[in-house]
Scaffold this motif. Sequence first.
Motif, mmCIF file in Angstrom:
data_model
loop_
_atom_site.group_PDB
_atom_site.id
_atom_site.type_symbol
_atom_site.label_atom_id
_atom_site.label_comp_id
_atom_site.label_asym_id
_atom_site.label_seq_id
_atom_site.Cartn_x
_atom_site.Cartn_y
_atom_site.Cartn_z
ATOM 1 N N UNK A 1 36.016 47.560 -49.980
ATOM 2 C CA UNK A 1 36.214 46.143 -50.288
ATOM 3 C C UNK A 1 35.680 45.260 -49.161
ATOM 4 N N UNK A 2 35.923 45.648 -47.904
ATOM 5 C CA UNK A 2 35.419 44.871 -46.767
ATOM 6 C C UNK A 2 33.897 44.863 -46.728
ATOM 7 N N UNK A 3 33.286 45.965 -47.146
ATOM 8 C CA UNK A 3 31.820 46.055 -47.088
ATOM 9 C C UNK A 3 31.165 45.051 -48.037
ATOM 10 N N UNK A 4 31.883 44.661 -49.066
ATOM 11 C CA UNK A 4 31.335 43.701 -50.025
ATOM 12 C C UNK A 4 31.227 42.303 -49.422
ATOM 13 N N UNK A 5 31.942 42.065 -48.320
ATOM 14 C CA UNK A 5 31.916 40.768 -47.658
ATOM 15 C C UNK A 5 31.139 40.815 -46.342
ATOM 16 N N UNK A 6 30.447 41.910 -46.117
ATOM 17 C CA UNK A 6 29.731 42.155 -44.867
ATOM 18 C C UNK A 6 28.593 41.167 -44.664
ATOM 19 N N UNK A 7 28.492 40.650 -43.452
ATOM 20 C CA UNK A 7 27.385 39.776 -43.066
ATOM 21 C C UNK A 7 26.226 40.669 -42.622
ATOM 22 N N UNK A 8 25.236 40.828 -43.478
ATOM 23 C CA UNK A 8 24.128 41.748 -43.203
ATOM 24 C C UNK A 8 23.263 41.311 -42.022
ATOM 25 N N UNK A 9 23.414 40.077 -41.582
ATOM 26 C CA UNK A 9 22.626 39.619 -40.441
ATOM 27 C C UNK A 9 23.308 39.944 -39.109
ATOM 28 N N UNK A 10 24.539 40.434 -39.150
ATOM 29 C CA UNK A 10 25.296 40.756 -37.941
ATOM 30 C C UNK A 10 25.207 42.257 -37.666
ATOM 31 N N UNK A 11 24.350 42.623 -36.721
ATOM 32 C CA UNK A 11 24.124 44.042 -36.416
ATOM 33 C C UNK A 11 25.387 44.749 -35.930
ATOM 34 N N UNK A 12 26.182 44.066 -35.142
ATOM 35 C CA UNK A 12 27.411 44.688 -34.624
ATOM 36 C C UNK A 12 28.407 44.947 -35.753
ATOM 37 N N UNK A 13 28.530 43.997 -36.648
ATOM 38 C CA UNK A 13 29.434 44.169 -37.786
ATOM 39 C C UNK A 13 28.950 45.315 -38.676
ATOM 40 N N UNK A 14 27.655 45.402 -38.864
ATOM 41 C CA UNK A 14 27.107 46.505 -39.676
ATOM 42 C C UNK A 14 27.365 47.850 -39.006
ATOM 43 N N UNK A 15 27.202 47.917 -37.696
ATOM 44 C CA UNK A 15 27.450 49.167 -36.968
ATOM 45 C C UNK A 15 28.913 49.582 -37.092
ATOM 46 N N UNK A 16 29.822 48.613 -36.977
ATOM 47 C CA UNK A 16 31.249 48.923 -37.143
ATOM 48 C C UNK A 16 31.534 49.438 -38.548
ATOM 49 N N UNK A 17 30.917 48.826 -39.548
ATOM 50 C CA UNK A 17 31.148 49.251 -40.924
ATOM 51 C C UNK A 17 30.599 50.656 -41.163
ATOM 52 N N UNK A 18 29.459 50.953 -40.598
ATOM 53 C CA UNK A 18 28.912 52.315 -40.737
ATOM 54 C C UNK A 18 29.865 53.324 -40.114
ATOM 55 N N UNK A 19 30.400 53.004 -38.934
ATOM 56 C CA UNK A 19 31.376 53.885 -38.293
ATOM 57 C C UNK A 19 32.623 54.062 -39.139
#
Length: 58
Positions: free
Chosen positions: A23-41
Motif C-alpha cells: 500500500x505504501x509503494x502506491x504512494x511512493x515518490x519515484x523522484x526520491x532515490x532515498x525513498x525508493x531505496x528504502x522501499x526496495x529494502x
Amino acid sequence: MSSRFDLTNSDRIGIRLAREALAKSEQLDLSDDREMARMIGRFEAVVEDLLNILEGEQ
C-alpha cells in the motif's frame, strides 16, 4: 478468506506488513532515490518473510 494451511500469529503479522508495504509503494515518490531505496529494502524483507511462511523456516 480461508488459508490453505494453518497460519501462526507471526505469519499473520508478516502478511499484514507485506500488505502495508504494498500500500505504501502506491504512494511512493519515484523522484526520491532515498525513498525508493528504502522501499526496495522493505520489499526484500517482506518477500523473504512471505517465502519463510510458505516454505517454513529452514
